[in-house]
Write a protein that holds these residues in place. Structure first.
Motif, short mmCIF file in Angstrom:
data_model
loop_
_atom_site.label_atom_id
_atom_site.label_comp_id
_atom_site.label_asym_id
_atom_site.label_seq_id
_atom_site.Cartn_x
_atom_site.Cartn_y
_atom_site.Cartn_z
N ARG A 65 0.81 -1.17 -0.10
CA ARG A 65 0.01 -0.01 -0.01
C ARG A 65 0.85 1.34 0.09
O ARG A 65 0.98 2.04 0.88
CB ARG A 65 -0.93 -0.09 1.19
N ARG A 115 -3.56 0.33 -2.98
CA ARG A 115 -2.92 -0.84 -3.30
C ARG A 115 -2.45 -1.04 -4.64
O ARG A 115 -3.07 -0.43 -5.53
CB ARG A 115 -3.79 -1.98 -2.88
N LEU A 161 -7.52 3.76 -1.76
CA LEU A 161 -8.45 3.80 -0.50
C LEU A 161 -9.49 4.82 -0.56
O LEU A 161 -10.64 4.55 -0.27
CB LEU A 161 -7.49 4.41 0.57
N ILE A 205 -3.26 7.03 -0.72
CA ILE A 205 -2.88 5.42 -0.38
C ILE A 205 -3.70 4.68 -1.73
O ILE A 205 -4.51 4.81 -1.99
CB ILE A 205 -3.22 5.17 0.94
#
Length: 261
Positions: A183, A203, A225, A201
């Motif tokens: 992440r 992934r 996110l 953020i």
């Protein structure tokens, strides 16, 4: 919620988790011959060097003794739900997947169905069926792959071509696993109320390869996110990856698609 470049100094990177081998069935069949018919491996099968399990407990895992037909029934149902003429990029078709199912080549059938579903947009429920099949077969990376595509159905798709910088340029010193667990922070052009640059953020999933290392390039998919904060991106935009200062990678956006639900 965004993170400012000043806040990044306090970001702690947790260790990447190791995953079990997706080829545990071969180890199980060799150590437990009486289960060969249940897992669908031919009587003459022998595990070669390339099938060595990565975790010694795989063949002893208690779930291995409870393999039933639920996962395989799901595979058949998925094959029936896909268009008859659907094909993966490699050219293999739904009929090839059905043949693999009939031959009890379960993992091959699952991989084929996933690849076909990646080319032909499918509903969220179908990704859920594939994910559950992979979970019951204890194929962790395949399960994560299906869950990732299910997430994209709900939240949209952002794909980029990412190049990691080498250590000599302030980048990473080691590779990371591309299975969606990392992440990192991303500078996508956002600004905080005080006009300070803000990072987001997300992934990332690396396509086609298991890992991505310094000075390497690959196509990656994002799971932000806060997906709504990434809607302004368009193909050709350049964003940077951060795990502190300075940037550790540069990515060019190659595809942006809205949610399908």
């Amino acid at each position: 919620m965004g993170v400012t470049m000043v806040d990044m100094e306090n970001v702690e990177r947790g260790p990447l988790l190791k995953r079990w081998s997706e080829e545990w069935l071969s180890a199980l069949a060799e150590s437990e011959p009486e289960l060969r018919l249940r897992v669908g491996l031919p009587a003459g099968f022998r595990r070669g060097p390339s099938h060595a399990p990565r975790h010694p407990a795989v063949a002893r895992h208690p779930r291995a003794h409870g393999l039933g037909g639920a996962a395989f029934t799901l595979l058949r149902q998925v094959a029936d739900l896909l268009p008859g003429d659907a094909a993966a990029e490699c050219g293999m078709t739904v009929e090839d997947a059905r043949e693999a199912i009939e031959l009890q080549q379960w993992e091959m059938a699952l991989d084929l169905l996933i690849e076909i579903a990646e080319v032909h947009p499918v509903p969220l429920a179908l990704w859920g069926m594939l994910s559950e099949s992979a979970r019951q077969m204890m194929l962790d990376r395949s399960r994560r792959r299906c869950e990732w595509h299910g997430w994209e159905v709900r939240h949209g798709t952002v794909r980029t071509r990412l190049t990691l910088l080498g250590a000599d340029k302030g980048g990473r010193r080691s590779a990371f696993s591309g299975d969606g667990r990392l992440r990192p922070l991303w500078d996508i052009g956002s600004r905080a109320p005080d006009r300070q640059r803000e990072v987001r953020i997300a992934r990332l999933w690396v396509e086609c390869v298991q890992e991505l290392g310094p000075d390497e390039t690959a196509d990656v998919r994002f799971a932000p996110l806060s997906p709504e904060q990434w809607r302004h991106l368009k193909p050709g935009d350049v964003i940077t990856m951060h795990e502190g200062r300075p940037a550790v990678g540069t990515a060019t956006v190659i595809e942006v698609r809205p949610p399908r639900t």
